[in-house]
Scaffold this active site. Structure first.
Site, PDB file in Angstrom:
ATOM      1  N   HIS A 164      11.127  42.853  27.166  1.00 22.38           N
ATOM      2  CA  HIS A 164      11.591  41.568  27.629  1.00 22.38           C
ATOM      3  C   HIS A 164      11.753  41.702  29.058  1.00 22.38           C
ATOM      4  O   HIS A 164      12.461  40.607  29.799  1.00 22.38           O
ATOM      5  CB  HIS A 164      12.991  41.072  27.036  1.00 22.38           C
ATOM      6  CG  HIS A 164      12.890  40.711  25.378  1.00 22.38           C
ATOM      7  ND1 HIS A 164      12.474  39.597  24.974  1.00 22.38           N
ATOM      8  CD2 HIS A 164      13.073  41.657  24.434  1.00 22.38           C
ATOM      9  CE1 HIS A 164      12.418  39.901  23.574  1.00 22.38           C
ATOM     10  NE2 HIS A 164      12.860  40.897  23.308  1.00 22.38           N
ATOM     11  N   GLU A 176      27.158  52.602  31.976  1.00 20.78           N
ATOM     12  CA  GLU A 176      28.206  53.265  32.728  1.00 20.78           C
ATOM     13  C   GLU A 176      27.422  54.318  33.584  1.00 20.78           C
ATOM     14  O   GLU A 176      27.820  54.793  34.736  1.00 20.78           O
ATOM     15  CB  GLU A 176      29.159  54.104  31.714  1.00 20.78           C
ATOM     16  CG  GLU A 176      30.183  54.835  32.352  1.00 20.78           C
ATOM     17  CD  GLU A 176      31.081  54.340  33.287  1.00 20.78           C
ATOM     18  OE1 GLU A 176      31.620  55.364  33.948  1.00 20.78           O
ATOM     19  OE2 GLU A 176      31.172  53.170  33.629  1.00 20.78           O
ATOM     20  N   LYS A 205      38.949  53.714  45.061  1.00 20.25           N
ATOM     21  CA  LYS A 205      39.285  53.845  43.926  1.00 20.25           C
ATOM     22  C   LYS A 205      39.874  52.894  43.082  1.00 20.25           C
ATOM     23  O   LYS A 205      39.550  52.512  41.977  1.00 20.25           O
ATOM     24  CB  LYS A 205      40.655  55.093  43.760  1.00 20.25           C
ATOM     25  CG  LYS A 205      40.904  55.399  42.543  1.00 20.25           C
ATOM     26  CD  LYS A 205      39.682  56.092  41.784  1.00 20.25           C
ATOM     27  CE  LYS A 205      40.326  56.706  40.417  1.00 20.25           C
ATOM     28  NZ  LYS A 205      38.831  57.077  39.605  1.00 20.25           N
ATOM     29  N   ARG A 256      41.699  56.963  47.522  1.00 17.27           N
ATOM     30  CA  ARG A 256      41.747  55.381  47.407  1.00 17.27           C
ATOM     31  C   ARG A 256      40.324  54.885  48.013  1.00 17.27           C
ATOM     32  O   ARG A 256      40.098  53.700  47.884  1.00 17.27           O
ATOM     33  CB  ARG A 256      42.823  54.914  47.856  1.00 17.27           C
ATOM     34  CG  ARG A 256      44.223  55.052  47.001  1.00 17.27           C
ATOM     35  CD  ARG A 256      45.399  54.574  47.552  1.00 17.27           C
ATOM     36  NE  ARG A 256      45.521  53.214  47.826  1.00 17.27           N
ATOM     37  CZ  ARG A 256      46.103  52.535  46.736  1.00 17.27           C
ATOM     38  NH1 ARG A 256      46.754  53.207  45.831  1.00 17.27           N
ATOM     39  NH2 ARG A 256      46.432  51.276  46.748  1.00 17.27           N
ATOM     40  N   TRP A 299      40.673  50.100  54.545  1.00 21.47           N
ATOM     41  CA  TRP A 299      39.122  49.911  53.828  1.00 21.47           C
ATOM     42  C   TRP A 299      38.629  48.393  54.338  1.00 21.47           C
ATOM     43  O   TRP A 299      39.571  47.369  54.126  1.00 21.47           O
ATOM     44  CB  TRP A 299      39.213  49.991  52.472  1.00 21.47           C
ATOM     45  CG  TRP A 299      38.040  49.822  51.690  1.00 21.47           C
ATOM     46  CD1 TRP A 299      37.033  50.905  51.530  1.00 21.47           C
ATOM     47  CD2 TRP A 299      37.483  49.038  50.801  1.00 21.47           C
ATOM     48  NE1 TRP A 299      35.981  50.703  50.790  1.00 21.47           N
ATOM     49  CE2 TRP A 299      36.153  49.258  50.398  1.00 21.47           C
ATOM     50  CE3 TRP A 299      37.814  47.663  50.662  1.00 21.47           C
ATOM     51  CZ2 TRP A 299      35.252  48.455  49.825  1.00 21.47           C
ATOM     52  CZ3 TRP A 299      36.925  46.549  49.754  1.00 21.47           C
ATOM     53  CH2 TRP A 299      35.805  47.329  49.448  1.00 21.47           C
ATOM     54  N   CYS A 333      42.744  50.862  50.747  1.00 23.00           N
ATOM     55  CA  CYS A 333      43.853  50.869  51.802  1.00 23.00           C
ATOM     56  C   CYS A 333      45.127  51.673  51.104  1.00 23.00           C
ATOM     57  O   CYS A 333      45.305  51.601  49.795  1.00 23.00           O
ATOM     58  CB  CYS A 333      44.047  49.541  51.964  1.00 23.00           C
ATOM     59  SG  CYS A 333      43.015  48.605  52.995  1.00 23.00           S
ATOM     60  N   ASN A 351      48.182  46.090  53.203  1.00 24.70           N
ATOM     61  CA  ASN A 351      47.015  45.977  52.088  1.00 24.70           C
ATOM     62  C   ASN A 351      47.107  44.724  51.685  1.00 24.70           C
ATOM     63  O   ASN A 351      48.008  43.981  51.369  1.00 24.70           O
ATOM     64  CB  ASN A 351      47.617  47.091  51.050  1.00 24.70           C
ATOM     65  CG  ASN A 351      47.504  48.458  51.311  1.00 24.70           C
ATOM     66  OD1 ASN A 351      47.159  48.627  52.355  1.00 24.70           O
ATOM     67  ND2 ASN A 351      47.959  49.309  50.642  1.00 24.70           N
ATOM     68  N   GLY A 352      45.916  44.328  51.269  1.00 25.50           N
ATOM     69  CA  GLY A 352      45.625  43.058  50.735  1.00 25.50           C
ATOM     70  C   GLY A 352      44.690  42.249  51.683  1.00 25.50           C
ATOM     71  O   GLY A 352      44.220  42.531  52.577  1.00 25.50           O
ATOM     72  N   LYS A 403      27.562  55.074  37.549  1.00 28.39           N
ATOM     73  CA  LYS A 403      27.799  56.297  38.096  1.00 28.39           C
ATOM     74  C   LYS A 403      26.567  56.649  39.047  1.00 28.39           C
ATOM     75  O   LYS A 403      27.283  57.393  40.054  1.00 28.39           O
ATOM     76  CB  LYS A 403      27.875  57.426  37.083  1.00 28.39           C
ATOM     77  CG  LYS A 403      29.382  57.255  36.270  1.00 28.39           C
ATOM     78  CD  LYS A 403      30.467  57.711  37.059  1.00 28.39           C
ATOM     79  CE  LYS A 403      31.688  57.122  36.461  1.00 28.39           C
ATOM     80  NZ  LYS A 403      31.646  55.786  36.202  1.00 28.39           N
ATOM     81  N   GLU A 457      26.676  54.789  42.299  1.00 29.54           N
ATOM     82  CA  GLU A 457      27.900  54.511  43.384  1.00 29.54           C
ATOM     83  C   GLU A 457      28.003  55.943  43.815  1.00 29.54           C
ATOM     84  O   GLU A 457      28.815  55.885  44.867  1.00 29.54           O
ATOM     85  CB  GLU A 457      29.252  54.352  42.419  1.00 29.54           C
ATOM     86  CG  GLU A 457      29.664  55.393  41.436  1.00 29.54           C
ATOM     87  CD  GLU A 457      30.743  54.735  40.654  1.00 29.54           C
ATOM     88  OE1 GLU A 457      31.569  53.741  40.797  1.00 29.54           O
ATOM     89  OE2 GLU A 457      31.313  55.175  39.655  1.00 29.54           O
TER      90      GLU A 457
END
Length: 612
Positions: free
Chosen positions: A508, A485, A607, A27, A74, A2, A98-99, A489, A492
């Site tokens: 395992h 990581e 973001k 964002r 968002w 947002c 926002n929030g 990547k 996403e």
């Protein structure tokens, strides 16, 4: 996540609001809108999708005004539809938010009982109706907002306008970042200073609980009803360097900016191969007392913390724990005295990390425990930097792509500098060892530059991933977090399901997934675990898996049937995680481009995660 832009000026601010939203697109969002107060009316346009859709609608409607608010949303409450897009309106009141308003259902029920009709599924609309209701008790917009804020539970930032106050913008910060841009005969608000840099480099950073009233020529800030002063800070214009330049995507640009970003980050701490005497000088007394480290972070920053745990314990013999902030804050962890609570965040506004920090500080104070708090962050003016005892900045510059690249590698560089400093203070590392690691740090940007020369080879490998649905990343030691990581990547930005594992865990469970359709990415630096890793590679090949190996040029690993190898320039094992981040970033990038996904703004992601 947002974005808010708003302003009050003598000139029309329509284009300023649109440009501000464009600069906040990084964002993550799914709809956009703006509202202007003009000639006693609220003029509003909202559109699903990109800001470009909104800009075209505004161009067609020709709405204009000198007081207004704008927003990129968002979705949290309600689907991404035009009715759910901000701003939300109640009569002559318009609000952006926002929030999350956690008690919105209770507030909504009360407002519906008073006759208010809701046209959206959002939590935000309750704020607009609450302000409209409060204005029945007072003609002052500021006083009306002051009546509303105590009713709201959650984390939020608000921008509020009203037709009866054509020269007034009210804004509130409670748990979600907000800045004021100070102009001449005009003032602005935004959730990120980046949105306002074309028109000002002078900012006021609001603090928790601040309510501000902006007119063209005045800025008043209140806390608990009392006027307070907030300093104006001038921002270095270089932070506005956030264009893609010659690159197709921000992510690719930011991958290639890593050598310079790392060099700038380490230059703030090193003088030759020694630590500068003024580096973290103010923290020395606190570092002398710490007996352990607790790292708190989310997402990519959490992976950086996992690597730092190896470094703290292996290099300077200091116990270190790492925990995901969203788990740490809710499990009521024991707060231990003489602990360094280290928060890692690109934005410095990550909601869970910030909440964990604040809760830890409160609990330590209640028990009268001596703790030290510290932030590793990319934004000098962020809440996290302001609210910790000490901070260490990653000098990465603006990172626009949602998938973190240069912010991650500069976090690793900063963490190594912190390890060296604490080790020096506690005399748990020799000057020779500091010099050795420092020399390797200086060498790292050159190794990354050389690694980037593999871009074409990695592009060819990425073509083999386009039709795949699943992928495994394997590493050992400090490469295990890089495997995590790398998997993050890939999933996403390309939407391929990927998992990172410690290679020793193959037998395992994960080995059951391996077949001739499962690509397996191997991270193979020249370290003490290389021989064991080669055994793991044999296990995968024996089950028909196809290997994609990023290997040290001296590892002896070569190409063969169903084993593709990209050789990585040699780097010391201790700093290999920084370098091996680069090829997995490039792999993910190229796969995403070939699959046609939105690389810089992947679906469903933002973001900066400033709400839970």
């Amino acid at each position: 996540m947002c974005g808010i832009v708003g302003g009050v000026a003598e000139r029309s601010i329509t284009e300023i609001l649109i440009e501000g939203l464009k600069r906040l697109e990084y964002r993550g969002y799914d709809s956009a809108g703006l509202a202007l107060v003009s000639q006693g009316q609220v003029l509003r346009e909202r559109r699903v999708g990109k800001v470009a859709n909104l800009a075209e609608a505004v161009k067609q409607s020709k709405i204009t005004g000198s007081l207004g608010i704008a927003h990129t949303r968002w979705a949290t409450h309600g689907k991404p539809t035009e009715n759910n897009a901000h701003p939300h309106v109640s009569g002559d009141v318009a609000v952006v938010h926002n929030g999350i308003i956690e008690n919105y259902e209770e507030l909504k029920a009360n407002l519906q009982a008073l006759g208010y009709i809701f046209t959206s599924q959002t939590d935000t609309e309750v704020v607009a109706h609450l302000v409209a209701e409060a204005l029945k008790k007072t003609p002052s917009l500021l006083e009306a907002v002051k009546l509303v804020v105590p009713q709201l539970k959650g984390a939020y930032a608000l921008g509020i306008v009203h037709t009866a106050h054509p020269d007034e913008l009210i804004t509130v910060r409670e748990g979600s970042p907000l800045v004021i841009g100070v102009g001449i005969g005009e003032n602005f608000i935004s959730s990120d200073q980046l949105a306002l840099l074309p028109i000002t480099n002078r900012f006021i950073y609001l603090e928790e609980g601040d309510i501000a009233r902006l007119t063209r020529n005045t800025i008043e800030v209140f806390v608990d009803g009392n006027a307070v002063e907030r300093p104006i800070k001038e921002l270095d214009a270089t932070v506005s360097n956030a264009s893609k330049g010659e690159y197709k995507h921000y992510m690719l640009k930011e991958i290639y900016e890593q050598p310079e970003a790392i060099q700038q980050t380490i230059a703030q701490a090193l003088d030759g191969n020694a630590l500068r005497s003024d580096f973290l000088k103010e923290a020395v007394a606190d570092f002398e007392n710490i007996q352990q480290v607790q790292i708190i972070a989310c997402g990519t920053s959490y992976h950086a913390g996992m690597i730092a745990k190896y470094w703290f314990e292996q290099i300077i013999d200091l116990p270190c724990q790492v925990e995901i902030a969203s788990e740490f804050r809710y499990r009521l962890p024991v707060v231990v005295g003489n602990t360094l609570y280290l928060c890692i965040s690109q934005s410095g506004e990550t909601a869970d990390t910030l909440a964990a920090l604040r809760d830890t500080q409160k609990r330590a104070a209640a028990k009268q425990l001596n703790i030290t708090t510290m932030a590793i962050c990319n934004v000098a003016t962020s809440s996290m930097v302001r609210e910790t005892h000490h901070s260490l900045l990653t000098l990465a510059g603006p990172e626009i792509g949602v998938a973190s690249t240069k912010a991650f590698t500069t976090q690793l560089a900063a963490l190594m500098l912190l390890v060296l400093k604490i080790g020096q203070v506690k005399q748990s590392i020799t000057a020779d060892k500091i010099a050795e690691i420092s020399a390797e740090l200086w060498h790292t940007p050159k190794v990354i530059l050389d690694t980037l020369q593999n871009d074409t080879s990695i592009l060819r490998l990425s073509e083999l991933f386009v039709e795949k649905q699943h992928c495994l990343f394997l590493g050992r030691g400090t490469q295990f977090p890089i495997a995590l990581e790398g998997a993050l990547k890939l999933k996403e930005i390309s939407y391929i399901h990927a998992e990172g594992y410690a290679a020793g865990e193959l037998k395992h469970g994960p080995l059951a997934l391996v077949d001739n359709e499962m690509p397996v990415v191997i991270l193979a630096p020249q370290d003490d675990m290389l021989d064991k890793l080669k055994s793991n590679m044999e296990e995968v090949q024996a089950r028909g898996g196809e290997l994609f190996v990023f290997a040290d040029e001296n590892s002896g690993i070569g190409c063969k049937d169903r084993q593709h190898v990209v050789l990585v320039p040699s780097i010391s094992a201790i700093l290999a995680p920084i370098v091996y981040s680069v090829p997995v970033q490039l792999l993910s990038y190229h796969v995403a481009v070939l699959r046609g996904t939105d690389v810089d703004q992947p679906r469903n992601l933002a973001k900066s995660v400033t709400v839970e």
